[in-house]
Design a protein around this motif. Sequence first.
Motif, short mmCIF file in Angstrom:
data_model
loop_
_atom_site.label_atom_id
_atom_site.label_comp_id
_atom_site.label_asym_id
_atom_site.label_seq_id
_atom_site.Cartn_x
_atom_site.Cartn_y
_atom_site.Cartn_z
N PRO A 285 17.72 -13.07 -74.42
CA PRO A 285 18.94 -13.78 -75.05
C PRO A 285 19.65 -14.31 -73.81
N ILE A 286 20.35 -15.64 -74.22
CA ILE A 286 21.02 -16.18 -73.23
C ILE A 286 22.53 -16.11 -73.74
N GLU A 287 23.36 -15.63 -72.86
CA GLU A 287 24.80 -15.55 -72.89
C GLU A 287 25.76 -16.43 -72.44
N SER A 288 26.58 -17.14 -72.93
CA SER A 288 27.51 -17.98 -72.47
C SER A 288 29.11 -17.29 -72.33
N LYS A 289 29.61 -16.87 -71.19
CA LYS A 289 30.65 -16.40 -71.37
C LYS A 289 31.83 -17.34 -70.30
N LYS A 290 31.32 -17.64 -69.27
CA LYS A 290 32.33 -18.41 -68.27
C LYS A 290 32.34 -19.70 -68.80
N PHE A 291 31.30 -20.41 -69.18
CA PHE A 291 30.87 -21.78 -69.50
C PHE A 291 30.71 -22.08 -70.96
N THR A 292 31.40 -23.18 -71.74
CA THR A 292 31.32 -23.49 -73.06
C THR A 292 29.93 -23.64 -73.58
N LYS A 293 28.84 -24.03 -72.87
CA LYS A 293 27.60 -23.97 -73.21
C LYS A 293 26.51 -23.49 -72.16
N ARG A 294 25.56 -23.25 -72.56
CA ARG A 294 24.46 -22.63 -71.56
C ARG A 294 24.31 -23.60 -70.34
N ILE A 295 24.32 -22.65 -69.12
CA ILE A 295 24.50 -23.87 -67.80
C ILE A 295 23.13 -24.04 -67.38
N ALA A 296 22.25 -22.86 -67.50
CA ALA A 296 20.98 -22.86 -66.73
C ALA A 296 20.02 -24.02 -67.56
N PHE A 297 19.39 -24.79 -66.70
CA PHE A 297 18.67 -26.00 -67.18
C PHE A 297 19.20 -26.97 -67.95
N ASN A 298 20.64 -27.03 -67.60
CA ASN A 298 21.50 -27.73 -68.28
C ASN A 298 22.63 -28.44 -67.92
N VAL A 299 23.36 -29.37 -68.31
CA VAL A 299 24.51 -30.05 -67.58
C VAL A 299 25.60 -29.98 -68.76
N ILE A 300 26.98 -29.79 -68.13
CA ILE A 300 28.00 -29.74 -69.09
C ILE A 300 29.22 -30.66 -68.85
N PRO A 301 29.32 -31.70 -69.71
CA PRO A 301 30.40 -32.82 -69.32
C PRO A 301 31.87 -32.31 -69.48
N HIS A 302 32.21 -31.14 -69.14
CA HIS A 302 33.41 -30.34 -69.52
C HIS A 302 33.61 -29.50 -68.24
N ILE A 303 34.89 -29.77 -67.63
CA ILE A 303 35.32 -28.80 -66.55
C ILE A 303 36.82 -28.53 -66.87
N ASP A 304 37.48 -27.41 -67.00
CA ASP A 304 38.69 -27.29 -67.13
C ASP A 304 39.10 -27.66 -68.66
N VAL A 305 40.21 -27.60 -69.08
CA VAL A 305 40.85 -27.83 -70.57
C VAL A 305 41.05 -29.42 -70.80
N PHE A 306 40.71 -29.61 -72.20
CA PHE A 306 40.91 -31.04 -72.45
C PHE A 306 42.38 -31.58 -72.70
#
Length: 344
Positions: free
Chosen positions: A182-203
């Motif tokens: 199972p893949i757990e996301s704790k630090k980032f808002t979505k899975r980071i492995a083999f992915n990109v996340i257009p979100h750093i810091d708060v909105f």
Amino acid sequence: MSFKIAIAGATGNVGREMLDILAERGFPVSEVVALASSRSVNTEVSFGDKTLKVKNLENYDFSDTDICLMSAGGTISQKYSPKIGAQGCVVIDNSSAWRYDADVPLIVPEVNPDAIEGFRKKNIIANPNCSTAQLVVALKPLHDVARIKRLVVSTYQSVSGAGKEGMDELFNQSRAVFVADPIESKKFTKRIAFNVIPHIDVFMDDGSTKEEWKVVAETKKMLDPKIKVTCTAVRVPVFIGHSEAVNIEFESEITADQARDILREAPGCQVIDKREDGGYITPYECAGEDATFISRIREDPTIENGLNIWVVSDNLRKGAALNTIQIAELLVNRGLVKPRQRAA
């Protein structure tokens, strides 16, 4: 002359990098003190061929310390930096706590060294955001020649920008993919492995994130408040090294060849730009390097006086630890700090 240096946050990624860079660059130290929170007291960290035992930041006396390199986070810096500065020790802070304070200079030595003179108001100097530091190193020499009107910046930021927890999460998720755990996301808002996340810091209210706002505000403060800047910041599954695709609109005409020649001569810059397979730099190759690398320099035919560039740097070094040490070197080289009288 030699100086007593304290490193607050010495057990973190950036703190350890600071210790390594101090030793690598032969900074004139009489003593180095490693500081962290009470839970890290007596943890051992390396400085050159020495081993230092961590002391408690909370009750440390800075009255005979010359420079404190602060890398313990914004909340800790807000609490302790004014107290340290009041004891006569100059604080160079790596967090965002003081970057936007009008009485605190925000410094990249290759870009705005003269602004350091203002540090005496609070005895605090701010280090910029990691993505902004490499950006302005590449932009300053071009701005001096052709004056930048507008920037469109897209960042591709490594997980080390989120600290050890970010690096651990990428490692653990990548391993989980291959063993079907199972893949757990704790630090980032979505899975980071083999992915990109257009979100750093708060909105923020306008839909941008605070990381994007930092790039805008810091570029204006260090380079030129008249430059129009827009940014999209993206977290990518890379351990070390931030990359940026930068579209620049200038007031005056500047060709790709001219920009390439200017950047080749600019302090802190290294141009790797061959129009062939592999003739550019990637974050993997920049890890452990001090330079800001520029590749893919080309004209943008969709606007007048436009260029595109690709900028890559080790975010733990130029984006954090190295720039902090360079600020300390600037203080020493300009005679703005003197060794203090030590207690007998």
